[in-house]
Design an enzyme around this catalytic site. Structure first.
Site, PDB file in Angstrom:
ATOM      1  N   GLY A   1     -17.157  -9.811 -14.638  1.00 15.03           N
ATOM      2  CA  GLY A   1     -17.265  -8.972 -14.182  1.00 15.03           C
ATOM      3  C   GLY A   1     -15.658  -8.225 -14.250  1.00 15.03           C
ATOM      4  O   GLY A   1     -15.077  -8.586 -15.290  1.00 15.03           O
ATOM      5  N   SER A   2     -15.285  -6.983 -13.248  1.00 15.94           N
ATOM      6  CA  SER A   2     -13.975  -6.215 -13.945  1.00 15.94           C
ATOM      7  C   SER A   2     -12.683  -7.198 -13.603  1.00 15.94           C
ATOM      8  O   SER A   2     -12.090  -6.859 -15.087  1.00 15.94           O
ATOM      9  CB  SER A   2     -13.738  -5.679 -12.554  1.00 15.94           C
ATOM     10  OG  SER A   2     -14.580  -4.859 -12.169  1.00 15.94           O
ATOM     11  N   PRO A   3     -12.943  -8.797 -13.899  1.00 20.43           N
ATOM     12  CA  PRO A   3     -11.688  -9.663 -13.798  1.00 20.43           C
ATOM     13  C   PRO A   3     -11.507  -9.900 -15.517  1.00 20.43           C
ATOM     14  O   PRO A   3     -10.567 -10.024 -15.786  1.00 20.43           O
ATOM     15  CB  PRO A   3     -12.060 -10.646 -13.353  1.00 20.43           C
ATOM     16  CG  PRO A   3     -12.847 -10.439 -12.383  1.00 20.43           C
ATOM     17  CD  PRO A   3     -13.422  -9.044 -12.105  1.00 20.43           C
ATOM     18  N   MET A   4     -12.372  -9.717 -16.264  1.00 23.99           N
ATOM     19  CA  MET A   4     -12.520  -8.548 -17.911  1.00 23.99           C
ATOM     20  C   MET A   4     -11.697  -8.227 -18.252  1.00 23.99           C
ATOM     21  O   MET A   4     -11.124  -8.129 -19.031  1.00 23.99           O
ATOM     22  CB  MET A   4     -13.844  -9.395 -18.432  1.00 23.99           C
ATOM     23  CG  MET A   4     -14.784 -10.314 -17.916  1.00 23.99           C
ATOM     24  SD  MET A   4     -14.078 -11.976 -18.490  1.00 23.99           S
ATOM     25  CE  MET A   4     -13.792 -11.743 -19.676  1.00 23.99           C
ATOM     26  N   LYS A   5     -11.574  -7.239 -17.320  1.00 27.39           N
ATOM     27  CA  LYS A   5     -10.869  -5.619 -17.627  1.00 27.39           C
ATOM     28  C   LYS A   5      -9.161  -5.887 -18.274  1.00 27.39           C
ATOM     29  O   LYS A   5      -9.175  -5.371 -19.465  1.00 27.39           O
ATOM     30  CB  LYS A   5     -10.700  -4.682 -16.735  1.00 27.39           C
ATOM     31  CG  LYS A   5     -12.185  -4.191 -16.595  1.00 27.39           C
ATOM     32  CD  LYS A   5     -11.858  -3.170 -15.387  1.00 27.39           C
ATOM     33  CE  LYS A   5     -13.749  -3.028 -15.006  1.00 27.39           C
ATOM     34  NZ  LYS A   5     -13.622  -1.990 -13.788  1.00 27.39           N
TER      35      LYS A   5
END
Length: 577
Positions: free
Chosen positions: A299-303
Site C-alpha cells: 500500500g501507501s508505504p510504496m509512495k
C-alpha cells in the site's frame, strides 16, 4: 549249516565287533586329543584368543553425548542453551512386571502404573526401551534409588530457551533429539550440532556398565551462534506489538527493526507467538515467522519509493506540482480516490497527505518500468539473502506492456506483494543515503559491502518528505518522544479466499529515526484490528513512536527535541493513512 561254517561266522562277528569298538575308541581318543591340544593351545600357547572372546562378550563401545552450541544475542545474552538432563531406560528382559517398586517409579515419573507394567510385559523380549526421556536429574536419582533390576539412567541434553516466546520465531526450536526444526535452529543445524564421542565400557552379562575402560574419541561440542538481535530491543518490540494486538483485538502483527548502517536485524517479533519450552499445545499457525514468510500488498508505504523514482528521473523536482482535482481518477471500471480533493499540490504534500491521485499521475507519466526498476533495486521481488527457512520472495509484476491502471496501482503499493523484512530493507536504503546492504540475522564483525542503488541527494529529499508525514501528515501519532522521525502510513485491504475483504485491513507504518541521521528503520504491521480504529496512522504509528523512543534511548542516541516539541496533534479525520 555245518559246524565249521557256524564257527567261521561267529569268529567274523566277533572280529567286526572288536573292529568297531577299536574304531570308535580311536575316534574318541582322537577327538579328546584334539580338544586337549586345543585347550593347551588356548591356555598356554594362544592365551590372547580367549581374552579377545571375553572382550567381545563384555566390552562395548558407548556414545558420549556432545552438547549443542549456544545461540546468543549480539551482546552474548543466551537465547538457546543445552542443559544436562537424565533419561530413564529399561531392559524389559531383566524386569519383573509385577515388581511392587514399579508403583513408586511410575509415580515419580508421572506415568500410568498399569501402562508401565503392560509395556514391560509387551516388550519382554527386548533389551532396550525408553521409559522417560530428558527429565530433571533430581527426579531421576530418586527413581534409580529404588534399585529396580533392569531400570537404568543415562545423561542427555535438553534445549532451553531463556527468552521464551519473545524470540521464538527467530530462534526456533529443536526436537527431542536436539535436531533443529524451525528458525535459526534449523538454518544452522549443522553449525550448532555437536559430534558425539565414543568410549569403551565393561558390562556384565545383564548389560549393566561396570566401568569405563578407555576413551576412543572426545565429544566435540557444537559451535555457538551469535545473532544480530539485541535482546533489549526484542523485548521492547514484543511488548509493544503484543499490547497493540490485544488492545485492538487484532488477528496478529509483525514488527521488524533494522540497523540502517549494516543491515543487521535488531528485532523481529510476531503475534501470535508460542513458548518453545512448552509445546504441549502448540498450533502450526503460530510457528510461522510472519515477518519473513507472509506476503501482503504494502500500500501507501510504496509512495515515497515511487516518488524517489520520479525525482531520480529528472522530470520532477521537490517543487513540482500536480493537479489532483477532482480528487479521483477513473480507469474504465476502476476508480482511484483521495480522501478529499486536494487540488494542485507539490511533491511533499502528495506524500504527506498520501494522495493516490497525485502519485498515480506521476506514475502514468514515468511509466511502469521506471518505478518497477527502482523497486527491484531496493530488493523487492527477490530473496533478502538472510538464509531463513521458508522465506517468501514476493511478487513484483513485469508485464510486457503496462496498462495505465497497473502503473497507477503499482505506485501506491497494490498489484505487488512483499514481506515485512523486504519493506524494511527498502526503507533502509532511503534512510542510509541510497546504499543497499545484504540483511543479516547474524552479528557482523565488520561493516558490510553495500551497493549504491539510489543517489544520496534523492534519499535526502525523500527523508524530508517523510518527516512532514510525521510532523503534520497522516503519521502524526508516530512522533517519538525527544527524537525526530519520518515514515509513511499504510492501510490496505486484506486478501481472502474470494479476493479483497471489505471489512478487514492491515495497518502499516514504515519509518526511521532520527530523521537527520537515521539509526534505525522499523516496520510495524497489524492484521485486521477489530476495535474500531484500523488506519495505519491510528494503529501502527503509535507502536512505532513508543518503540523508537525507547530503542533510541537504549542505544544511547542523543535526544534532538525538547519535550514540548515531541508532542503532536492527532491526524485529522480523512488524513489517517
Amino acid at each position: 549249516m555245518s559246524q565249521q561254517q557256524h564257527t567261521w561266522r561267529h569268529r567274523l562277528a566277533a572280529g567286526l565287533e572288536a573292529w568297531r569298538f577299536g574304531f570308535v575308541l580311536a575316534v574318541f581318543l582322537a577327538v579328546a586329543g584334539v580338544l586337549a591340544w586345543r585347550l593347551v593351545g588356548l591356555h598356554v600357547v594362544d592365551q590372547e584368543f580367549l581374552r579377545r572372546q571375553g572382550d567381545v562378550r563384555t566390552i562395548r563401545v558407548e556414545a558420549v553425548d556432545a552438547h549443542r552450541g549456544m545461540i546468543t544475542d549480539r551482546y552474548g545474552e543466551p537465547l538457546a542453551v543445552s542443559t544436562p538432563v537424565q533419561t530413564i531406560w529399561a531392559n524389559p528382559s531383566e524386569m519383573d512386571p509385577d515388581d511392587p517398586r514399579l508403583a513408586n517409579a511410575a509415580r515419580l515419573l508421572e506415568l500410568n502404573e498399569a501402562e508401565l507394567r503392560q509395556r514391560i510385559r509387551e516388550y519382554a523380549s527386548r533389551r532396550f526401551i525408553y521409559v522417560q526421556r530428558k527429565m530433571q536429574p533430581s527426579v531421576a536419582r530418586q527413581v534409580m534409588d529404588l534399585r529396580i533390576p533392569g531400570l537404568y539412567s543415562r545423561r542427555e541434553y535438553q534445549r532451553f530457551y531463556p527468552a521464551g516466546e519473545v524470540t521464538a520465531h527467530v530462534v526456533g526450536f529443536t526436537n527431542i533429539d536436539e535436531h533443529g526444526q524451525e528458525g535459526m535452529e534449523l538454518s544452522y543445524d549443522d553449525w550448532l550440532e555437536g559430534v558425539p564421542g565414543a568410549k569403551r565400557v565393561l558390562r556384565d552379562n545383564r548389560g549393566r556398565t561396570i566401568s569405563d575402560l578407555s576413551l576412543i574419541r572426545d565429544a566435540s561440542p557444537g559451535r555457538d551462534l551469535e545473532l544480530s538481535i539485541d535482546l533489549r530491543l526484542q523485548y521492547l518490540a514484543y511488548r509493544e506489538l503484543k499490547a497493540v494486538v490485544t488492545a485492538h483485538n487484532a488477528k496478529g502483527g509483525t514488527l521488524v527493526m533494522l540497523d540502517v548502517s549494516t543491515g543487521e536485524v535488531l528485532a523481529m517479533v510476531n503475534q501470535q507467538s508460542y513458548n518453545p519450552n512448552d509445546r504441549s499445545q502448540l498450533s502450526p499457525d503460530r510457528l510461522r515467522n510472519k515477518a519473513i514468510t507472509d506476503l501482503f500488498e504494502p500500500g501507501s508505504p510504496m509512495k515515497p519509493i515511487a516518488m524517489a523514482a520520479a525525482l531520480e528521473s529528472g522530470h520532477y523536482s521537490v517543487s513540482s506540482t500536480i493537479d489532483t482535482s477532482p480528487g479521483f481518477r477513473r480507469f474504465g471500471r476502476f476508480t482511484i480516490r483521495d480522501s478529499r480533493n486536494y487540488g494542485v499540490i507539490d511533491m511533499t504534500t502528495i506524500i504527506a497527505k498520501s494522495s493516490n491521485v497525485g502519485i498515480s499521475r506521476i506514475a502514468n507519466d514515468l511509466g511502469g518500468d521506471v518505478i518497477r526498476d527502482l523497486y527491484y533495486r531496493l530488493g523487492l521481488g527477490q530473496a533478502t539473502g538472510i538464509g531463513f527457512p521458508g522465506e517468501a520472495v514476493g511478487v513484483l509484476p513485469a508485464p510486457p506492456r503496462w496498462r495505465p491502471v497497473e502503473e497507477a496501482t503499482l505506485s501506491y503499493g497494490y498489484g505487488l506483494s512483499v514481506n515485512a523484512l523486504q519493506l524494511a530493507q527498502a526503507y533502509m536504503v532511503l534512510a542510509n543515503g541510497g546504499v543497499r546492504y545484504p540483511l543479516s540475522l547474524l552479528k557482523l564483525d565488520q561493516s558490510p559491502a553495500g551497493d549504491r542503488v539510489l543517489s544520496e541527494h534523492v534519499t535526502e529529499q525523500i527523508r524530508g518528505m517523510l518527516q512532514t508525514v510525521v510532523e503534520h501528515g497522516t503519521g502524526r501519532r508516530a512522533q517519538p518522544v525527544l527524537y525526530s522521525a519520518g515514515g509513511k502510513t499504510g492501510t490496505v485491504h486484506l486478501v481472502g479466499q474470494g479476493g479483497y475483504e471489505d471489512s478487514e485491513y492491515k495497518a502499516i507504518f514504515a519509518g526511521m529515526a532520527p530523521i537527520d541521521n537515521p539509526r534505525i528503520v522499523t516496520v510495524v504491521a497489524v492484521d485486521a484490528p477489530q476495535a474500531g480504529e484500523y488506519y495505519g496512522g491510528e494503529v501502527a504509528a503509535p507502536v512505532f513512536a513508543r518503540v523508537m523512543s525507547d530503542a533510541l534511548r537504549l542505544l544511547n542516541v542523543k535526544p534532538e527535541l525538547e519535550l514540548g516539541e515531541a508532542v503532536s496533534e492527532p491526524a485529522a479525520a480523512g488524513e489517517r493513512g
